[in-house]
Motif scaffolding. Sequence first.
Motif, PDB file in Angstrom:
ATOM      1  N   GLN A  23       0.840  -1.252  -0.001  1.00 58.05           N
ATOM      2  CA  GLN A  23      -0.048   0.054   0.008  1.00 58.05           C
ATOM      3  C   GLN A  23       0.907   1.405  -0.135  1.00 58.05           C
ATOM      4  OE1 GLN A  23      -3.564   0.138  -0.207  1.00 58.05           O
ATOM      5  NE2 GLN A  23      -3.321  -1.843  -0.653  1.00 58.05           N
ATOM      6  N   THR A  24       2.046   1.227   0.746  1.00 55.55           N
ATOM      7  CA  THR A  24       2.843   2.364   0.704  1.00 55.55           C
ATOM      8  C   THR A  24       3.542   2.601  -0.693  1.00 55.55           C
ATOM      9  OG1 THR A  24       3.474   1.906   2.790  1.00 55.55           O
ATOM     10  CG2 THR A  24       5.141   3.341   1.927  1.00 55.55           C
ATOM     11  N   MET A  25       3.751   1.535  -1.348  1.00 60.29           N
ATOM     12  CA  MET A  25       4.472   1.896  -2.584  1.00 60.29           C
ATOM     13  C   MET A  25       3.255   2.190  -3.705  1.00 60.29           C
ATOM     14  SD  MET A  25       6.944  -1.190  -3.429  1.00 60.29           S
ATOM     15  CE  MET A  25       5.661  -2.464  -3.438  1.00 60.29           C
ATOM     16  N   ASN A  26       2.015   2.040  -3.334  1.00 60.65           N
ATOM     17  CA  ASN A  26       0.949   2.572  -4.390  1.00 60.65           C
ATOM     18  C   ASN A  26       0.140   4.042  -3.920  1.00 60.65           C
ATOM     19  OD1 ASN A  26       1.209   0.279  -6.148  1.00 60.65           O
ATOM     20  ND2 ASN A  26      -0.291  -1.060  -5.017  1.00 60.65           N
ATOM     21  N   PHE A  27       0.111   4.273  -2.679  1.00 58.23           N
ATOM     22  CA  PHE A  27      -0.576   5.303  -2.453  1.00 58.23           C
ATOM     23  C   PHE A  27       0.081   6.235  -1.451  1.00 58.23           C
ATOM     24  CE2 PHE A  27      -3.685   1.863  -2.856  1.00 58.23           C
ATOM     25  CZ  PHE A  27      -4.325   2.071  -3.908  1.00 58.23           C
ATOM     26  N   GLY A  28       1.465   5.629  -0.766  1.00 58.69           N
ATOM     27  CA  GLY A  28       2.196   6.423   0.221  1.00 58.69           C
ATOM     28  C   GLY A  28       2.049   6.248   1.676  1.00 58.69           C
ATOM     29  N   ILE A  29       2.777   6.681   2.266  1.00 59.06           N
ATOM     30  CA  ILE A  29       2.756   6.263   3.786  1.00 59.06           C
ATOM     31  C   ILE A  29       1.510   6.516   4.654  1.00 59.06           C
ATOM     32  CG2 ILE A  29       4.169   7.984   4.568  1.00 59.06           C
ATOM     33  CD1 ILE A  29       4.682   4.447   5.824  1.00 59.06           C
ATOM     34  N   SER A  31      -1.481   6.740   3.765  1.00 55.22           N
ATOM     35  CA  SER A  31      -2.735   5.966   3.582  1.00 55.22           C
ATOM     36  C   SER A  31      -2.455   4.612   4.228  1.00 55.22           C
ATOM     37  CB  SER A  31      -3.325   5.979   2.363  1.00 55.22           C
ATOM     38  OG  SER A  31      -2.358   5.325   1.525  1.00 55.22           O
ATOM     39  N   SER A  32      -1.223   4.211   4.367  1.00 57.75           N
ATOM     40  CA  SER A  32      -1.029   2.563   4.914  1.00 57.75           C
ATOM     41  C   SER A  32      -0.471   2.712   6.376  1.00 57.75           C
ATOM     42  CB  SER A  32      -0.041   2.130   4.074  1.00 57.75           C
ATOM     43  OG  SER A  32       1.453   2.876   3.879  1.00 57.75           O
ATOM     44  N   TYR A  33      -0.467   3.803   7.109  1.00 58.31           N
ATOM     45  CA  TYR A  33       0.174   3.906   8.480  1.00 58.31           C
ATOM     46  C   TYR A  33      -0.782   2.926   9.327  1.00 58.31           C
ATOM     47  CZ  TYR A  33       1.526   5.800  12.968  1.00 58.31           C
ATOM     48  OH  TYR A  33       2.065   6.135  14.072  1.00 58.31           O
ATOM     49  N   PHE A  34      -1.668   2.903   9.271  1.00 53.85           N
ATOM     50  CA  PHE A  34      -2.599   2.258  10.036  1.00 53.85           C
ATOM     51  C   PHE A  34      -2.514   0.761  10.101  1.00 53.85           C
ATOM     52  CE2 PHE A  34      -5.397   1.659   6.402  1.00 53.85           C
ATOM     53  CZ  PHE A  34      -5.953   0.527   6.500  1.00 53.85           C
ATOM     54  N   ILE A  35      -2.243   0.376   8.865  1.00 55.19           N
ATOM     55  CA  ILE A  35      -2.004  -1.323   8.703  1.00 55.19           C
ATOM     56  C   ILE A  35      -0.358  -1.594   9.455  1.00 55.19           C
ATOM     57  CG2 ILE A  35      -1.299  -2.911   7.103  1.00 55.19           C
ATOM     58  CD1 ILE A  35      -3.249  -1.226   4.749  1.00 55.19           C
ATOM     59  N   PHE A  36       0.392  -0.597   9.217  1.00 56.22           N
ATOM     60  CA  PHE A  36       1.999  -0.973  10.026  1.00 56.22           C
ATOM     61  C   PHE A  36       1.617  -1.003  11.380  1.00 56.22           C
ATOM     62  CE2 PHE A  36       3.766   0.977   6.038  1.00 56.22           C
ATOM     63  CZ  PHE A  36       4.612  -0.260   5.530  1.00 56.22           C
ATOM     64  N   MET A  37       0.518   0.115  12.039  1.00 54.63           N
ATOM     65  CA  MET A  37       0.375  -0.117  13.451  1.00 54.63           C
ATOM     66  C   MET A  37      -0.318  -1.438  13.671  1.00 54.63           C
ATOM     67  SD  MET A  37       1.559   2.427  14.783  1.00 54.63           S
ATOM     68  CE  MET A  37       3.059   2.310  13.544  1.00 54.63           C
TER      69      MET A  37
END
Length: 72
Positions: A23-29, A31-37
């Motif tokens: 998601q980071t590669m496609n949309f940026g950090i 929008s994918s921060y919650f997935i890493f959390m």
Amino acid sequence: MKNLGDTILFSLSVVFFVIGVHQTMNFGIASSYFIFMISLGLLFLMRYRRAKRKEEDKQNQSGPSKKTKSKR
């Protein structure tokens, strides 16, 4: 089968991390921060469960504590 839950938690953590990288590669950090959390939270939960199990095993191995009489 004590470690089955930890294995599942670790697997889910890795899966969420990979999804987060995608998601980071496609949309940026942002929008994918919650997935890493979520991934990090699962890792913390796994570590907590392991530490708690080690503590319980340590208490069980030491046996019942001896009661001492209090001095009056």
